[in-house]
Design an enzyme around this catalytic site. Structure first.
Site, PDB file in Angstrom:
ATOM      1  N   GLN A   1       0.847  -1.206   0.000  1.00  0.00           N
ATOM      2  CA  GLN A   1       0.000   0.000   0.000  1.00  0.00           C
ATOM      3  C   GLN A   1       0.880   1.252   0.000  1.00  0.00           C
ATOM      4  O   GLN A   1       0.621   2.224  -0.697  1.00  0.00           O
ATOM      5  CB  GLN A   1      -0.904  -0.004   1.238  1.00  0.00           C
ATOM      6  CG  GLN A   1      -1.875  -1.168   1.234  1.00  0.00           C
ATOM      7  CD  GLN A   1      -2.754  -1.223   2.488  1.00  0.00           C
ATOM      8  OE1 GLN A   1      -2.485  -0.580   3.491  1.00  0.00           O
ATOM      9  NE2 GLN A   1      -3.810  -2.006   2.425  1.00  0.00           N
TER      10      GLN A   1
ATOM     11  N   ARG B   1       4.195   7.477  -5.105  1.00  0.00           N
ATOM     12  CA  ARG B   1       5.276   7.434  -6.092  1.00  0.00           C
ATOM     13  C   ARG B   1       6.304   8.532  -5.954  1.00  0.00           C
ATOM     14  O   ARG B   1       7.312   8.518  -6.643  1.00  0.00           O
ATOM     15  CB  ARG B   1       4.658   7.506  -7.507  1.00  0.00           C
ATOM     16  CG  ARG B   1       3.769   6.325  -7.809  1.00  0.00           C
ATOM     17  CD  ARG B   1       2.819   6.650  -8.919  1.00  0.00           C
ATOM     18  NE  ARG B   1       1.766   7.542  -8.446  1.00  0.00           N
ATOM     19  CZ  ARG B   1       0.799   8.031  -9.211  1.00  0.00           C
ATOM     20  NH1 ARG B   1       0.791   7.729 -10.498  1.00  0.00           N
ATOM     21  NH2 ARG B   1      -0.129   8.822  -8.711  1.00  0.00           N
TER      22      ARG B   1
ATOM     23  N   ASP C   1       9.799  14.478   0.519  1.00  0.00           N
ATOM     24  CA  ASP C   1       9.777  15.870   0.977  1.00  0.00           C
ATOM     25  C   ASP C   1       8.464  16.138   1.720  1.00  0.00           C
ATOM     26  O   ASP C   1       7.514  15.356   1.644  1.00  0.00           O
ATOM     27  CB  ASP C   1      10.017  16.845  -0.194  1.00  0.00           C
ATOM     28  CG  ASP C   1       8.935  16.760  -1.241  1.00  0.00           C
ATOM     29  OD1 ASP C   1       7.763  16.981  -0.904  1.00  0.00           O
ATOM     30  OD2 ASP C   1       9.260  16.452  -2.403  1.00  0.00           O
TER      31      ASP C   1
ATOM     32  N   ARG D   1      -3.201   8.366   4.539  1.00  0.00           N
ATOM     33  CA  ARG D   1      -2.993   7.176   5.373  1.00  0.00           C
ATOM     34  C   ARG D   1      -3.364   7.369   6.840  1.00  0.00           C
ATOM     35  O   ARG D   1      -3.373   6.400   7.600  1.00  0.00           O
ATOM     36  CB  ARG D   1      -1.538   6.696   5.236  1.00  0.00           C
ATOM     37  CG  ARG D   1      -1.154   6.322   3.808  1.00  0.00           C
ATOM     38  CD  ARG D   1      -2.073   5.264   3.213  1.00  0.00           C
ATOM     39  NE  ARG D   1      -1.732   4.977   1.818  1.00  0.00           N
ATOM     40  CZ  ARG D   1      -2.365   4.073   1.074  1.00  0.00           C
ATOM     41  NH1 ARG D   1      -3.366   3.378   1.568  1.00  0.00           N
ATOM     42  NH2 ARG D   1      -2.015   3.878  -0.182  1.00  0.00           N
TER      43      ARG D   1
HETATM   44  C1  LIG Z   1      -8.019   4.227   1.542  1.00  0.00           C
HETATM   45  C2  LIG Z   1      -7.313   3.890   0.260  1.00  0.00           C
HETATM   46  C3  LIG Z   1      -7.757   2.844  -0.513  1.00  0.00           C
HETATM   47  C4  LIG Z   1      -7.100   2.509  -1.715  1.00  0.00           C
HETATM   48  N1  LIG Z   1      -7.542   1.451  -2.462  1.00  0.00           N
HETATM   49  C5  LIG Z   1      -6.902   1.114  -3.598  1.00  0.00           C
HETATM   50  C6  LIG Z   1      -7.320   0.004  -4.387  1.00  0.00           C
HETATM   51  O1  LIG Z   1      -8.291  -0.674  -4.076  1.00  0.00           O
HETATM   52  N2  LIG Z   1      -6.633  -0.313  -5.509  1.00  0.00           N
HETATM   53  C7  LIG Z   1      -5.553   0.438  -5.916  1.00  0.00           C
HETATM   54  O2  LIG Z   1      -4.961   0.123  -6.962  1.00  0.00           O
HETATM   55  N3  LIG Z   1      -5.126   1.494  -5.191  1.00  0.00           N
HETATM   56  C8  LIG Z   1      -5.750   1.852  -4.050  1.00  0.00           C
HETATM   57  N4  LIG Z   1      -5.304   2.911  -3.315  1.00  0.00           N
HETATM   58  C9  LIG Z   1      -4.114   3.639  -3.757  1.00  0.00           C
HETATM   59  C10 LIG Z   1      -4.481   5.008  -4.393  1.00  0.00           C
HETATM   60  O3  LIG Z   1      -5.231   4.829  -5.586  1.00  0.00           O
HETATM   61  C11 LIG Z   1      -3.204   5.797  -4.713  1.00  0.00           C
HETATM   62  O4  LIG Z   1      -2.421   5.071  -5.626  1.00  0.00           O
HETATM   63  C12 LIG Z   1      -2.368   6.043  -3.481  1.00  0.00           C
HETATM   64  O5  LIG Z   1      -3.167   6.543  -2.439  1.00  0.00           O
HETATM   65  C13 LIG Z   1      -1.279   7.063  -3.800  1.00  0.00           C
HETATM   66  O6  LIG Z   1      -1.900   8.301  -4.023  1.00  0.00           O
HETATM   67  P1  LIG Z   1      -1.315   9.363  -4.994  1.00  0.00           P
HETATM   68  O7  LIG Z   1      -1.207   8.806  -6.377  1.00  0.00           O
HETATM   69  O8  LIG Z   1      -2.125  10.617  -4.847  1.00  0.00           O
HETATM   70  O9  LIG Z   1       0.115   9.619  -4.317  1.00  0.00           O
HETATM   71  P2  LIG Z   1       1.568   9.734  -4.912  1.00  0.00           P
HETATM   72  O10 LIG Z   1       1.910   8.639  -5.826  1.00  0.00           O
HETATM   73  O11 LIG Z   1       2.454   9.954  -3.723  1.00  0.00           O
HETATM   74  O12 LIG Z   1       1.529  11.042  -5.737  1.00  0.00           O
HETATM   75  C14 LIG Z   1       1.388  12.319  -5.091  1.00  0.00           C
HETATM   76  C15 LIG Z   1       0.749  13.257  -6.074  1.00  0.00           C
HETATM   77  O13 LIG Z   1       1.665  13.450  -7.153  1.00  0.00           O
HETATM   78  C16 LIG Z   1       0.938  13.557  -8.366  1.00  0.00           C
HETATM   79  N5  LIG Z   1       1.332  12.451  -9.244  1.00  0.00           N
HETATM   80  C17 LIG Z   1       2.141  11.401  -8.947  1.00  0.00           C
HETATM   81  N6  LIG Z   1       2.309  10.625 -10.017  1.00  0.00           N
HETATM   82  C18 LIG Z   1       1.569  11.175 -11.010  1.00  0.00           C
HETATM   83  C19 LIG Z   1       1.308  10.820 -12.352  1.00  0.00           C
HETATM   84  N7  LIG Z   1       1.854   9.747 -12.912  1.00  0.00           N
HETATM   85  N8  LIG Z   1       0.509  11.620 -13.053  1.00  0.00           N
HETATM   86  C20 LIG Z   1      -0.040  12.719 -12.528  1.00  0.00           C
HETATM   87  N9  LIG Z   1       0.147  13.103 -11.252  1.00  0.00           N
HETATM   88  C21 LIG Z   1       0.949  12.337 -10.514  1.00  0.00           C
HETATM   89  C22 LIG Z   1      -0.535  13.499  -8.012  1.00  0.00           C
HETATM   90  O14 LIG Z   1      -1.001  14.795  -7.789  1.00  0.00           O
HETATM   91  C23 LIG Z   1      -0.536  12.740  -6.721  1.00  0.00           C
HETATM   92  O15 LIG Z   1      -1.664  12.981  -5.914  1.00  0.00           O
HETATM   93  C24 LIG Z   1      -5.951   3.262  -2.135  1.00  0.00           C
HETATM   94  C25 LIG Z   1      -5.521   4.337  -1.337  1.00  0.00           C
HETATM   95  C26 LIG Z   1      -6.178   4.652  -0.152  1.00  0.00           C
HETATM   96  C27 LIG Z   1      -5.655   5.797   0.687  1.00  0.00           C
END
Ligand SMILES: Cc1cc2nc3c(=O)[nH]c(=O)nc-3n(C[C@H](O)[C@H](O)[C@H](O)COP(=O)(O)OP(=O)(O)OC[C@H]3O[C@@H](n4cnc5c(N)ncnc54)[C@H](O)[C@@H]3O)c2cc1C
Length: 222
Positions: A39, A44, A139, A150
């Site tokens: 998780q 990323r 960061d 989380r």
């Molecule tokens: C309660 C909960 C349940 C979840 N359930 C599932 C599930 O069932 N299946 C599943 O696959 N995932 C699940 N996830 C994972 C979720 O979909 C996200 O992958 C994870 O929370 C990371 O979020 P993020 O991409 O915003 O964060 P990060 O990867 O840390 O990215 C931070 C921010 O950077 C930007 N960013 C990063 N990479 C890119 C990109 N390639 N393009 C554009 N912008 C980018 C975005 O603004 C992003 O919000 C779950 C997450 C939570 C918290």
């Protein structure tokens, strides 16, 4: 001035001027069961170095849930556990079953290693409860994003516990920024336009000209 800095940090975070927060970088040394790591790794924007199960032998360490966490599947939340406990007898059985499988999996792992199989293959039947370790560098901007997701009640209990510990660490490193994060992100609500419209209507009609209501109306108009 500390007061001015505090106001500025709040302003920056509230208005998503986030690049200054990227100047603060933290590295965490973490140890967690693989299902938590899966998780966690979805975030990323961190730089990660994980211990290698190809290079070194996996340790005989597995996660067992605390007994008070042994609850039934929630009926309302497909992703989570309910508040309903298993019986004491069922809990005992669950823990015994989990533990038995972990012991058996590690014994086969050792046997495969003993027979000379490569570490990268010997490990493949180890369960998701096996502990792994990594250095995780991120960061402050992206750490706040991680914590926001989380620490949520929607996140799985196990990863939430890590996030809670990281709050204590982050607070020590960047107390003012963390306070601003709690105020403007973690405990804040983003309201849909339709709700803002309703609120404005309510405040305009219910106020009788109170200054508090006028202040709130001004905020909604910002
Ligand atoms: C309660 C909960 C349940 C979840 N359930 C599932 C599930 O069932 N299946 C599943 O696959 N995932 C699940 N996830 C994972 C979720 O979909 C996200 O992958 C994870 O929370 C990371 O979020 P993020 O991409 O915003 O964060 P990060 O990867 O840390 O990215 C931070 C921010 O950077 C930007 N960013 C990063 N990479 C890119 C990109 N390639 N393009 C554009 N912008 C980018 C975005 O603004 C992003 O919000 C779950 C997450 C939570 C918290």
């Amino acid at each position: 001035m500390v007061r001015e800095d505090k106001a500025l940090i709040g302003y920056l975070l509230r208005n998503e001027h986030t690049s200054p927060f990227e100047q603060v970088v933290l590295t965490f040394h973490c140890k967690m069961p693989i299902f938590v790591a899966r998780q966690w790794i979805r975030h990323r924007t961190a730089r990660v170095n994980e211990m290698s199960g190809r290079y070194s032998t996996m340790r005989n360490e597995f996660y067992l849930p605390e007994t008070d966490q042994l609850r039934t599947q929630s009926r309302t939340n497909k992703q989570g556990r309910s508040d309903e406990d298993l019986s004491a007898e069922e809990k005992q059985q669950v823990l015994e079953m989990l533990n038995k499988n972990q012991v058996a999996a590690y014994e086969s792992y050792e046997r495969l290693l003993g027979a000379g199989l490569a570490r990268e293959l010997a490990r493949i039947n180890l369960p998701l409860s096996t502990y792994t370790e990594w250095y995780w560098q991120i960061d402050l901007r992206n750490l706040f994003h991680f914590l926001n997701l989380r620490l949520s009640a929607h996140a799985q209990y196990e990863i939430r516990k890590y996030a809670e510990v990281m709050v204590g660490i982050t607070r020590k490193v960047a107390p003012v920024a963390y306070e601003a994060f709690e105020e403007h992100v973690l405990r804040a609500k983003r309201l849909p336009a339709s709700v803002c419209k309703k609120l404005k209507k309510f405040l305009s009609s219910a106020t009788g000209g109170s200054t508090e209501a006028e202040e709130l109306l001004k905020i909604l108009d910002e």
